[in-house]
Design a protein around this motif. Sequence first.
Motif, short mmCIF file in Angstrom:
data_model
loop_
_atom_site.label_atom_id
_atom_site.label_comp_id
_atom_site.label_asym_id
_atom_site.label_seq_id
_atom_site.Cartn_x
_atom_site.Cartn_y
_atom_site.Cartn_z
N ASP A 1 -8.54 -5.14 -21.11
CA ASP A 1 -7.14 -5.43 -21.39
C ASP A 1 -6.28 -4.88 -20.27
O ASP A 1 -6.20 -3.66 -20.08
N ASP A 2 -5.61 -5.77 -19.55
CA ASP A 2 -4.83 -5.40 -18.38
C ASP A 2 -3.36 -5.16 -18.75
O ASP A 2 -2.45 -5.77 -18.22
N CYS B 1 -8.22 -9.62 -19.48
CA CYS B 1 -7.27 -10.25 -20.40
C CYS B 1 -5.87 -9.69 -20.16
O CYS B 1 -5.68 -8.47 -20.09
N TYR B 2 -4.92 -10.58 -20.07
CA TYR B 2 -3.51 -10.19 -20.03
C TYR B 2 -2.73 -11.18 -20.88
O TYR B 2 -2.57 -12.35 -20.52
N ALA C 1 -10.35 -15.36 -19.22
CA ALA C 1 -10.19 -15.50 -20.67
C ALA C 1 -9.61 -16.85 -21.08
O ALA C 1 -9.60 -17.17 -22.27
N ASP C 2 -9.15 -17.65 -20.12
CA ASP C 2 -8.52 -18.92 -20.49
C ASP C 2 -9.54 -20.01 -20.82
O ASP C 2 -9.17 -21.11 -21.24
N MET C 3 -10.83 -19.75 -20.61
CA MET C 3 -11.91 -20.67 -20.92
C MET C 3 -11.87 -21.97 -20.10
O MET C 3 -12.44 -22.98 -20.50
N GLN C 4 -11.21 -21.91 -18.93
CA GLN C 4 -11.29 -23.05 -18.03
C GLN C 4 -12.66 -23.11 -17.38
O GLN C 4 -13.16 -24.20 -17.06
N ASP C 5 -13.25 -21.95 -17.15
CA ASP C 5 -14.62 -21.90 -16.64
C ASP C 5 -15.56 -21.86 -17.85
O ASP C 5 -15.50 -20.92 -18.64
#
Length: 316
Positions: free
Chosen positions: A42-43, A12-13, A97-101
Motif C-alpha cells: 500500500d503506497d 497499490c495506490y 493492481a489495475d489488472m491490465q496485465d
Amino acid sequence: MSNPTLSIVIPCYNEESNIAQIIHRFDQLASQLPSFELLFVDDGSKDKTVEQIQNYKNSSHAYNIRLLRLSRNFGHQLALLAGMRNSIGEICITIDADMQDPPEVIPAMIKAWKEGHDVVLGQRNDRAKDTWFKRTSAVIFYRIMTVLARGDFPANVGDFRLVSKKVLDVLRSLPEQSPYWRGIVVWVGFKRTFVEYSRAERFSGETKYPFIKMVTFALDALFSFSKKPLLFVTYSGFALCVVGAIFLLTYISLKVTGYAFVPGWTSIISLVMFIGGFQILCLGVIGQYIGRIYEQVLGRPQVLHYPAEDVHQARR
C-alpha cells in the motif's frame, strides 16, 4: 509453513475497487501455480484499499496474503522496491493492481523460468486500447531511449515481469533513489526472454500516471541511463561559441572595409534572449544530474514502511 516458491508483488495506490477482482483472479489461477503469496504494497492510499485487503483476513485461500504499508506515498517504483525487499519467495513477479496485465500469463512466465531464464518480461503485442497520445508518446520515448541510453531497452515492456532469486538479490541491493526498474532489469543482464500478451483496459479506477508523472518517469529513465544530454549541452555550447566568433569576425571585417551598420536593437535582444534561454536550459540539464547526486549523498532510506503485516496465513 515453509516459504512459498513464488512472491507476487502488487503495488497499490487508491485501488479499493480492484482488490476483490485481484483476489478473484488469483483464486481462479491458484491451481495452476506453485505455492505462492500475494504481497500487497500500500503506497499511502487515501481510500479504503487497506481495509479491502484486510477484509480477506478470515477468508479461505490456497495461498498467503500479506500487506506491507508504506508510511506515505513514495511512488510506484519505490513501492515495487519495498515489495521486492520484503518478498520471501524463490522467484518474484511484479504486477500492477489495475489488472491490465493478465495474471493468466504467469504460468507461461514460470515455465520460461524453469527452462533457465532469470528474467521473464511481459511484452504487449499491441497498444490498440491505448489513446493516440499514449501510443505516440510511447513510440517517441522508446526511440529516444534507443538512441540516447546505454543498453537494449525493449519496446512495449512495463513492470509485469518475473525475476529469479539471484536477480532479485541484485535489485534489492541497489541504492538508487529514483529507480527505473524497466531499465535496471535490463541493465543487470542475466538470461532473459519475453512472454507476449494482450493488455486489457483498466478494470476499475483511474490511471496513476497522468501527463506530469509520465514526463517525470521518462526523465528518470533518461537521466538514469544516459550521459548524452550532457554531451549535447557541451557540443551545443561549443557550436554557439563558434557561431559567435564567426559573427564577430564578420562584423569587424565589414567595419574595417567601410560598410555602415545601423544599430539593430531587435536582433541584439533576440540573440541575447536565445543565448540566455539556452544557458538556462543547459543549467537545467546539469541540475537534473546534480539533483540525483544530492539525493544519493543524503543517504536517506529509499522507502519507509510499517512493520510487515501478515493479513492471512493460508492453511493447507
